[in-house]
Design an enzyme around this catalytic site. Sequence first.
Site, short mmCIF file in Angstrom:
data_model
loop_
_atom_site.label_atom_id
_atom_site.label_comp_id
_atom_site.label_asym_id
_atom_site.label_seq_id
_atom_site.Cartn_x
_atom_site.Cartn_y
_atom_site.Cartn_z
N HIS A 146 60.69 40.59 40.47
CA HIS A 146 61.91 41.10 41.12
C HIS A 146 62.47 40.07 42.10
O HIS A 146 63.69 39.85 42.15
CB HIS A 146 61.61 42.39 41.89
CG HIS A 146 61.31 43.57 41.03
ND1 HIS A 146 62.08 43.93 39.95
CD2 HIS A 146 60.33 44.51 41.12
CE1 HIS A 146 61.58 45.04 39.40
NE2 HIS A 146 60.52 45.41 40.09
N HIS A 182 54.37 41.46 39.20
CA HIS A 182 55.54 42.32 38.98
C HIS A 182 56.56 42.15 40.11
O HIS A 182 57.75 41.94 39.85
CB HIS A 182 55.05 43.77 38.91
CG HIS A 182 56.12 44.80 38.77
ND1 HIS A 182 56.38 45.46 37.60
CD2 HIS A 182 56.98 45.34 39.69
CE1 HIS A 182 57.35 46.34 37.77
NE2 HIS A 182 57.73 46.28 39.04
N GLU A 183 56.10 42.24 41.36
CA GLU A 183 57.03 42.19 42.48
C GLU A 183 57.69 40.82 42.62
O GLU A 183 58.88 40.72 42.96
CB GLU A 183 56.32 42.58 43.78
CG GLU A 183 55.78 43.99 43.82
CD GLU A 183 56.81 45.06 43.47
OE1 GLU A 183 58.02 44.81 43.61
OE2 GLU A 183 56.40 46.14 43.04
#
Length: 326
Positions: A246, A242-243
């Site tokens: 980003h 997920h990170e």
Amino acid sequence: MGLRPNLLTRRTAGVATSTLALLLSTAAVGVVPAASAFSAAPAGVCAEPADAHADARVAKGGHAKLDPNHLTAKQVRDREADLAAAQRERANFRTGAVAPLATVTIPVVVHVIQENSTRAGGNIPDSLITQQISVLNQAYAGSTGGAATAFSFQLTKINRVTNASWYPIVQGSSAERSMKTSLREGGKNTLNMYLGELSDGLLGWATFPKRTLDKMDGVVVLNESLPGGSATNYNQGDTGTHEIGHWLNLYHTFQGGCSGSGDSVSDTPAEASPAYECPTGRDTCSTTGKDPITNFMDYTYDSCMYQFTAGQASRMLTAWNAYRAA
């Protein structure tokens, strides 16, 4: 909703063994234009967004004091304008751009931040880190059921640092800045991952890409969220997935709610708010498509998320070419 069979196999193997075979894919990215209301910056705009905002992942019941988990509409406009400006700069100089169907191997430097030499003090074993790299490679290759992206990950260094003043890692603090300024390695194409106990119930946070190298660049991930860690429901490695999304310029699937440009990707259905646990059939917007609860960029349990979309894959590669390509 149960786990997809291939995802279940991957998850079980990832927890049980420290040497997981990498299921890398050379499949090409499905290039789909990202839908955005801010497709071009005003003429002459060259300045990067002043906002140093980081995006996060929050566990169910977690509360971030500084609310790093959502962008305002203005922040999105600024970021989309900056992406367009960065693309124009690259087009003018034509240096370092990656062909649309290329595979990009990202070097990864992992900084293990410890309070002391105990597991409770942050001293996680190398095996969890190698499993995390395996999970990333499978997720970004589309091996868990989503679209293949252009990216793979190669662990180049594990750096262990015992410093009680940096533990736990507090988002937005002077200690975080000191830690990253002291430790960050490599250029814009190098992923620096910081592991430790985190503040405010956060599972992790990340910086978005910028045109100039920023020492704060990188991702911060809860150490026990790595595959085989102790973070119940969030210990299969997808906080890292997920990170890094980003870090490669993806927004949350619920960015913008049910209106506007949403997450600036055309093939992720609109979502009014973050989804937690695994709420099968959740549909919070009147537009076409149920909430993308299985997308890596939502907030569901690791066992529920397994995919990027072709549009997200395209957006990540566009951002790589604009910001991070050497």
